[in-house]
Design a protein around this motif. Structure first.
Motif, PDB file in Angstrom:
ATOM      1  N   ARG A  62      22.728 -15.232  33.667  1.00  9.02           N
ATOM      2  CA  ARG A  62      23.868 -14.326  33.865  1.00  9.02           C
ATOM      3  C   ARG A  62      24.545 -14.616  35.207  1.00  9.02           C
ATOM      4  NH1 ARG A  62      23.917  -7.721  33.469  1.00  9.02           N
ATOM      5  NH2 ARG A  62      26.133  -7.471  33.904  1.00  9.02           N
ATOM      6  N   VAL A  63      25.869 -14.675  35.161  1.00  5.23           N
ATOM      7  CA  VAL A  63      26.668 -14.823  36.370  1.00  5.23           C
ATOM      8  C   VAL A  63      27.464 -13.525  36.528  1.00  5.23           C
ATOM      9  CG1 VAL A  63      28.498 -16.115  37.520  1.00  5.23           C
ATOM     10  CG2 VAL A  63      26.817 -17.317  36.108  1.00  5.23           C
ATOM     11  N   PHE A  64      27.281 -12.879  37.665  1.00  4.79           N
ATOM     12  CA  PHE A  64      27.928 -11.604  37.941  1.00  4.79           C
ATOM     13  C   PHE A  64      29.277 -11.840  38.605  1.00  4.79           C
ATOM     14  CE2 PHE A  64      23.402 -10.881  37.769  1.00  4.79           C
ATOM     15  CZ  PHE A  64      23.293  -9.716  37.019  1.00  4.79           C
ATOM     16  N   GLU A  65      30.301 -11.170  38.115  1.00  4.45           N
ATOM     17  CA  GLU A  65      31.655 -11.332  38.656  1.00  4.45           C
ATOM     18  C   GLU A  65      31.741 -10.802  40.090  1.00  4.45           C
ATOM     19  OE1 GLU A  65      35.452 -12.723  38.623  1.00  4.45           O
ATOM     20  OE2 GLU A  65      34.049 -12.952  36.973  1.00  4.45           O
ATOM     21  N   ASN A  66      31.308  -9.573  40.304  1.00  8.35           N
ATOM     22  CA  ASN A  66      31.403  -8.925  41.615  1.00  8.35           C
ATOM     23  C   ASN A  66      30.064  -8.356  42.031  1.00  8.35           C
ATOM     24  OD1 ASN A  66      34.284  -9.221  42.067  1.00  8.35           O
ATOM     25  ND2 ASN A  66      34.532  -7.777  40.377  1.00  8.35           N
ATOM     26  N   CYS A  67      29.572  -8.840  43.147  1.00 10.33           N
ATOM     27  CA  CYS A  67      28.291  -8.389  43.690  1.00 10.33           C
ATOM     28  C   CYS A  67      28.545  -7.657  45.007  1.00 10.33           C
ATOM     29  CB  CYS A  67      27.377  -9.583  43.931  1.00 10.33           C
ATOM     30  SG  CYS A  67      25.819  -9.174  44.735  1.00 10.33           S
ATOM     31  N   TYR A  68      27.893  -6.518  45.168  1.00 13.66           N
ATOM     32  CA  TYR A  68      27.994  -5.732  46.403  1.00 13.66           C
ATOM     33  C   TYR A  68      26.619  -5.678  47.050  1.00 13.66           C
ATOM     34  CZ  TYR A  68      28.396  -1.444  49.267  1.00 13.66           C
ATOM     35  OH  TYR A  68      28.373  -0.522  50.280  1.00 13.66           O
ATOM     36  N   GLU A  69      26.549  -6.108  48.315  1.00 11.14           N
ATOM     37  CA  GLU A  69      25.309  -5.939  49.061  1.00 11.14           C
ATOM     38  C   GLU A  69      25.465  -4.722  49.963  1.00 11.14           C
ATOM     39  OE1 GLU A  69      22.044  -8.003  52.035  1.00 11.14           O
ATOM     40  OE2 GLU A  69      23.724  -9.234  51.335  1.00 11.14           O
ATOM     41  N   TRP A  70      24.766  -3.660  49.590  1.00 15.47           N
ATOM     42  CA  TRP A  70      24.786  -2.394  50.302  1.00 15.47           C
ATOM     43  C   TRP A  70      23.941  -2.511  51.566  1.00 15.47           C
ATOM     44  CZ3 TRP A  70      20.709   1.715  49.255  1.00 15.47           C
ATOM     45  CH2 TRP A  70      20.986   2.893  49.956  1.00 15.47           C
ATOM     46  N   ARG A  71      24.475  -2.054  52.700  1.00 15.27           N
ATOM     47  CA  ARG A  71      23.777  -2.134  53.985  1.00 15.27           C
ATOM     48  C   ARG A  71      23.359  -3.585  54.230  1.00 15.27           C
ATOM     49  NH1 ARG A  71      23.045   2.968  56.084  1.00 15.27           N
ATOM     50  NH2 ARG A  71      21.516   2.213  57.556  1.00 15.27           N
ATOM     51  N   SER A  72      24.345  -4.446  54.223  1.00 16.33           N
ATOM     52  CA  SER A  72      24.140  -5.894  54.118  1.00 16.33           C
ATOM     53  C   SER A  72      23.563  -6.583  55.341  1.00 16.33           C
ATOM     54  CB  SER A  72      25.462  -6.571  53.774  1.00 16.33           C
ATOM     55  OG  SER A  72      26.380  -6.439  54.851  1.00 16.33           O
ATOM     56  N   GLY A  73      23.712  -6.003  56.521  1.00 19.31           N
ATOM     57  CA  GLY A  73      23.379  -6.795  57.698  1.00 19.31           C
ATOM     58  C   GLY A  73      24.248  -8.047  57.662  1.00 19.31           C
ATOM     59  N   PRO A  74      23.700  -9.204  58.029  1.00 17.10           N
ATOM     60  CA  PRO A  74      24.504 -10.427  58.001  1.00 17.10           C
ATOM     61  C   PRO A  74      24.725 -10.994  56.596  1.00 17.10           C
ATOM     62  CG  PRO A  74      22.313 -10.902  58.827  1.00 17.10           C
ATOM     63  CD  PRO A  74      22.393  -9.407  58.653  1.00 17.10           C
ATOM     64  N   GLY A  75      24.074 -10.418  55.580  1.00 12.54           N
ATOM     65  CA  GLY A  75      24.349 -10.824  54.199  1.00 12.54           C
ATOM     66  C   GLY A  75      23.365 -11.791  53.575  1.00 12.54           C
ATOM     67  N   PHE A  76      22.116 -11.758  53.980  1.00 13.76           N
ATOM     68  CA  PHE A  76      21.121 -12.689  53.422  1.00 13.76           C
ATOM     69  C   PHE A  76      21.069 -12.643  51.892  1.00 13.76           C
ATOM     70  CE2 PHE A  76      19.097 -11.810  57.634  1.00 13.76           C
ATOM     71  CZ  PHE A  76      19.187 -13.082  58.147  1.00 13.76           C
ATOM     72  N   PHE A  77      20.994 -11.442  51.324  1.00 20.79           N
ATOM     73  CA  PHE A  77      20.892 -11.317  49.862  1.00 20.79           C
ATOM     74  C   PHE A  77      22.156 -11.823  49.182  1.00 20.79           C
ATOM     75  CE2 PHE A  77      17.724  -7.491  49.584  1.00 20.79           C
ATOM     76  CZ  PHE A  77      16.748  -8.245  50.176  1.00 20.79           C
ATOM     77  N   GLY A  78      23.285 -11.306  49.616  1.00 21.54           N
ATOM     78  CA  GLY A  78      24.545 -11.658  48.975  1.00 21.54           C
ATOM     79  C   GLY A  78      24.878 -13.132  49.066  1.00 21.54           C
ATOM     80  N   TYR A  79      24.730 -13.707  50.252  1.00 16.95           N
ATOM     81  CA  TYR A  79      25.030 -15.132  50.400  1.00 16.95           C
ATOM     82  C   TYR A  79      24.051 -16.002  49.609  1.00 16.95           C
ATOM     83  CZ  TYR A  79      28.674 -14.410  53.892  1.00 16.95           C
ATOM     84  OH  TYR A  79      29.843 -14.060  54.528  1.00 16.95           O
ATOM     85  N   THR A  80      22.807 -15.578  49.503  1.00 16.18           N
ATOM     86  CA  THR A  80      21.836 -16.328  48.695  1.00 16.18           C
ATOM     87  C   THR A  80      22.255 -16.317  47.232  1.00 16.18           C
ATOM     88  OG1 THR A  80      20.026 -15.886  50.236  1.00 16.18           O
ATOM     89  CG2 THR A  80      19.411 -16.455  47.975  1.00 16.18           C
TER      90      THR A  80
END
Length: 186
Positions: free
Chosen positions: A45-63
């Motif tokens: 599955r490829v997600f169109e829009n991902c939101y990283e809540w309380r992201s800090g520098p974005g480790f989860f989202g950028y990964t």
């Protein structure tokens, strides 16, 4: 003992993510686990829009973005140094058209009506003062959610921002939040 302010970078699925020890709330150590979990739960599955809540520098989202799991990434946090690093990452990796960075807590940084098909996060795990502060000198914003107010506010409004077939996946610490349960219902 104060935490280091020295900025470093780490490879997150091909994206060089900038951070400092001060802005790492354990995302650095758990980003690969999150990626493997998302790929296992939602194979292909490829997600169109991902939101990283309380992201800090974005480790989860950028990964997730670097691994091709999501197309567009939205990051939000309240801490300026983390947001500056998230922006530096987007600029240095030529991702400004796909990465949107906002300052705010919970949903204050997200436009009304904006929907996400994947929401990830590493929120504070404790509602009491604990040993993390003495050992690692974390700022309270990283670990403390008094009376679970941050979580409660997040889940009350999450349904307004969750797309059809949307998913929420949060990293929680069983030591601090194992007995707390929240539910999103339409």
């Amino acid at each position: 003992m104060a935490r280091s302010q020295k900025e470093e970078s780490v490879n997150c699925s091909g994206i060089s993510v900038f951070y400092s020890l001060e802005t790492n709330g354990a995302g650095l150590q758990t980003k690969e686990d999150l990626l493997q979990t998302v790929q296992s739960l939602f194979p292909g599955r490829v997600f169109e829009n991902c939101y990283e809540w309380r992201s800090g520098p974005g480790f989860f989202g950028y990964t997730l973005l670097g691994a091709g799991v999501c197309k567009n990434l939205y990051l939000a946090d309240v801490y300026d140094p983390a947001l500056d690093q998230a922006m530096k990452t987007a600029m240095k990796n030529s991702l400004l058209g796909r990465v949107h960075i906002s300052k705010g807590d919970n949903w204050t940084a997200i436009s009304h009506g904006k929907k996400f098909d994947l929401i990830v996060g590493n929120p504070p795990h404790f509602n009491v003062h604990n040993y993390y502060n003495e050992i690692w000198q974390f700022d309270r914003r990283v670990y403390f959610d008094q009376d679970w107010d941050i979580h409660r506010e997040f889940f009350v409004k999450a349904k307004d921002h969750l797309a059809s077939r949307g998913e929420i996946l949060l990293l929680e610490c069983a030591w601090g939040s194992g007995s707390v349960r929240f539910c999103v219902s339409g």
